[in-house]
Design an enzyme around this catalytic site. Sequence first.
Site, PDB file in Angstrom:
ATOM      1  N   ARG A 100       0.897  -1.128   0.058  1.00 23.14           N
ATOM      2  CA  ARG A 100      -0.069   0.127  -0.042  1.00 23.14           C
ATOM      3  C   ARG A 100       0.827   1.451  -0.087  1.00 23.14           C
ATOM      4  O   ARG A 100       1.898   1.102   0.633  1.00 23.14           O
ATOM      5  CB  ARG A 100      -0.851   0.003   1.199  1.00 23.14           C
ATOM      6  CG  ARG A 100      -1.898  -1.267   1.175  1.00 23.14           C
ATOM      7  CD  ARG A 100      -3.151  -0.796   0.405  1.00 23.14           C
ATOM      8  NE  ARG A 100      -3.978  -2.048   0.509  1.00 23.14           N
ATOM      9  CZ  ARG A 100      -4.619  -2.709  -0.464  1.00 23.14           C
ATOM     10  NH1 ARG A 100      -4.238  -1.698  -1.870  1.00 23.14           N
ATOM     11  NH2 ARG A 100      -5.416  -3.410  -0.454  1.00 23.14           N
ATOM     12  N   HIS A 137       2.020   1.072 -10.938  1.00 25.76           N
ATOM     13  CA  HIS A 137       1.191   0.266 -10.095  1.00 25.76           C
ATOM     14  C   HIS A 137       0.479  -0.786 -11.209  1.00 25.76           C
ATOM     15  O   HIS A 137      -0.800  -0.694 -11.626  1.00 25.76           O
ATOM     16  CB  HIS A 137       0.349   0.646  -9.209  1.00 25.76           C
ATOM     17  CG  HIS A 137      -0.193  -0.168  -8.216  1.00 25.76           C
ATOM     18  ND1 HIS A 137       0.347  -1.010  -7.157  1.00 25.76           N
ATOM     19  CD2 HIS A 137      -1.516  -0.503  -7.951  1.00 25.76           C
ATOM     20  CE1 HIS A 137      -0.337  -1.595  -6.643  1.00 25.76           C
ATOM     21  NE2 HIS A 137      -1.698  -1.531  -7.164  1.00 25.76           N
TER      22      HIS A 137
END
Length: 104
Positions: free
Chosen positions: A29, A77
Amino acid sequence: GSVLSAAAASRRDGAQPPTKPPVLINVGRGDVIGESTALEALERGWLGHFVSDVFAPEPLRAESPLWAHPKATVTSHNSAVTQPEDVAAAFADNLERFERGGVE
């Protein structure tokens, strides 16, 4: 808070960095490892290299020093991307950095 915050705080007392600093790869995260803490760890030698595809906020701000840092690899990502053409540019940029010796 950052995973590196406690380690960084304990190292600010002047302790020497490790003789072979670790490579840290963050694919979790964005807020797990703070940008400023990662930069400090790289500059002080506590990390040998920092690799991340997640940041807080997303995407990593354009003016972030991590983009050009010689011991940092920033990727998009894209763990769920299945089309090669979607990740080709990021791969090509990272390969070029690797070939120039930008990754230890």
